[in-house]
Design a protein around this motif. Structure first.
Motif, PDB file in Angstrom:
ATOM      1  N   ASP A 122       0.774   7.131   3.399  1.00  0.00           N
ATOM      2  CA  ASP A 122       0.426   8.552   3.257  1.00  0.00           C
ATOM      3  C   ASP A 122      -0.036   9.164   4.574  1.00  0.00           C
ATOM      4  O   ASP A 122      -0.703  10.191   4.583  1.00  0.00           O
ATOM      5  CB  ASP A 122      -0.663   8.727   2.198  1.00  0.00           C
ATOM      6  N   GLU A 152      -2.825   4.334  -9.420  1.00  0.00           N
ATOM      7  CA  GLU A 152      -3.822   5.338  -9.062  1.00  0.00           C
ATOM      8  C   GLU A 152      -3.581   5.886  -7.660  1.00  0.00           C
ATOM      9  O   GLU A 152      -3.669   7.091  -7.435  1.00  0.00           O
ATOM     10  CB  GLU A 152      -5.226   4.735  -9.168  1.00  0.00           C
ATOM     11  N   ASP A 153      -3.313   4.990  -6.713  1.00  0.00           N
ATOM     12  CA  ASP A 153      -3.104   5.445  -5.338  1.00  0.00           C
ATOM     13  C   ASP A 153      -1.892   6.359  -5.229  1.00  0.00           C
ATOM     14  O   ASP A 153      -1.931   7.387  -4.545  1.00  0.00           O
ATOM     15  CB  ASP A 153      -2.928   4.238  -4.403  1.00  0.00           C
ATOM     16  N   TYR A 154      -0.814   5.991  -5.919  1.00  0.00           N
ATOM     17  CA  TYR A 154       0.388   6.816  -5.825  1.00  0.00           C
ATOM     18  C   TYR A 154       0.217   8.130  -6.579  1.00  0.00           C
ATOM     19  O   TYR A 154       0.746   9.161  -6.159  1.00  0.00           O
ATOM     20  CB  TYR A 154       1.594   6.060  -6.365  1.00  0.00           C
ATOM     21  N   GLY A 208      -2.580   9.752  -6.753  1.00  0.00           N
ATOM     22  CA  GLY A 208      -3.334  10.585  -5.830  1.00  0.00           C
ATOM     23  C   GLY A 208      -2.464  11.164  -4.733  1.00  0.00           C
ATOM     24  O   GLY A 208      -2.636  12.317  -4.334  1.00  0.00           O
ATOM     25  N   TYR A 209      -1.517  10.376  -4.260  1.00  0.00           N
ATOM     26  CA  TYR A 209      -0.601  10.870  -3.227  1.00  0.00           C
ATOM     27  C   TYR A 209       0.302  11.967  -3.777  1.00  0.00           C
ATOM     28  O   TYR A 209       0.521  13.003  -3.128  1.00  0.00           O
ATOM     29  CB  TYR A 209       0.232   9.702  -2.693  1.00  0.00           C
ATOM     30  N   GLY A 211       0.825  -1.191   0.000  1.00  0.00           N
ATOM     31  CA  GLY A 211       0.000   0.000   0.000  1.00  0.00           C
ATOM     32  C   GLY A 211       0.860   1.241   0.000  1.00  0.00           C
ATOM     33  O   GLY A 211       2.067   1.188   0.243  1.00  0.00           O
ATOM     34  N   VAL A 212       0.246   2.363  -0.307  1.00  0.00           N
ATOM     35  CA  VAL A 212       0.939   3.648  -0.329  1.00  0.00           C
ATOM     36  C   VAL A 212       0.872   4.248   1.065  1.00  0.00           C
ATOM     37  O   VAL A 212      -0.207   4.437   1.630  1.00  0.00           O
ATOM     38  CB  VAL A 212       0.291   4.598  -1.354  1.00  0.00           C
ATOM     39  N   PHE A 254       1.516   0.958  -7.722  1.00  0.00           N
ATOM     40  CA  PHE A 254       0.298   1.529  -7.142  1.00  0.00           C
ATOM     41  C   PHE A 254      -0.108   2.752  -7.969  1.00  0.00           C
ATOM     42  O   PHE A 254      -0.092   3.877  -7.460  1.00  0.00           O
ATOM     43  CB  PHE A 254       0.527   1.933  -5.685  1.00  0.00           C
TER      44      PHE A 254
END
Length: 268
Positions: A103, A163-165, A167-168, A100-101, A161
């Protein structure tokens, strides 16, 4: 032929087409040298530190023992700040794991708080040693190494990751220099804090730099005052370093024992 059979045939055809299609390898994340540096990033600083200790001498700022003591306290404080940054990073993201990212916590103010904490620890040790050449020989290589490593790691995170990364990264968090405007968010996302994970990850690092400072103090005393005049202080510092080393070994055995018990309990 029923719908299930048709679906199976279609799935089989699509699978065979997928397997027969040519595979395109993604471009490498970094040069082989950078990959090698990342792999041995924990071992590479050792010969550099030995070179500094053997060929350079610690100095007393302006020849003042009082200023030297204040400088040592300042260096210890920087090391402690770097250590807390690392523990904060682990503890506030204890539930994320490797898939997981991260954050939460300090990741709200910088993208790589673990490396940032390492750099602060090295900087603090350099302050205690207090030699101009030591600053250059330690801080510059570490700065370049972490810059190159984080470039490679961010490419991997972007691919793993996506999309998640993305977004971060849209939060515009700096790589190392902290965005103090996000400090409120960082503090707000600290809890729940995984004290157990933070301590298991960081007790060796904490014991390492504490023992290093004790040995530097003993080394400096011998160089400046000689063994005959400084032996009580030298033995004290060496004894402190030895006690820290024993504590680290005991904690390591305790960690292995608890991990073994947990693995046995989960398998039974």
């Amino acid at each position: 032929m029923n719908n299930t059979d048709k679906a199976a045939i279609v799935e089989g055809e699509s699978t065979s087409l997928h397997l027969s299609a040519p595979t395109v390898k993604p471009p490498p994340d970094a040069s082989p040298l950078i990959v090698w540096v990342r792999r041995y990033r924990r071992s590479l600083p050792i010969p550099l530190a030995l070179f500094v200790v053997v060929f350079l001498r610690p100095t007393v700022p302006l020849g003042s023992p009082v200023l030297d003591t204040l400088t040592d306290i300042f260096g210890v404080g920087i090391c402690a700040l770097g250590q807390w940054l690392r523990m904060w990073a682990w503890g506030s993201n204890a539930t994320v794991g490797k898939w997981g990212v991260r954050d939460r916590g300090p990741y709200k103010v910088m993208r790589h708080p673990l490396y940032g904490g390492n750099f602060l620890i090295v900087f603090g040790l350099s302050v205690v040693f207090h030699n101009l050449w030591a600053y250059l020989l330690l801080l510059l290589p570490f700065a370049y190494m972490y810059h190159a490593i984080t470039n490679m790691e961010e490419k991997r995170l972007r691919r793993r990751f996506t999309e998640d990364y993305r977004g971060y990264r849209e939060q515009e968090v700096p790589r190392f220099f902290p965005a103090l405007r996000n400090l409120g968010q960082a503090i707000g996302t600290t809890r729940p804090f995984g004290w157990g994970l933070a301590w298991r990850k960081e007790y060796e690092s904490c014991c390492g730099w504490l023992a290093g400072i004790a040995l530097l103090e003993a080394y400096q005393g011998i160089l400046l005052h000689g063994w005959a005049q400084n032996w009580p202080s030298t033995l004290t510092w060496v004894g402190i370093a030895g006690l820290i080393g024993v504590t680290s070994l005991v904690l390591r055995q305790w960690k292995k024992a608890t991990w073994t018990q947990g693995a046995t309990a989960s398998s039974s």
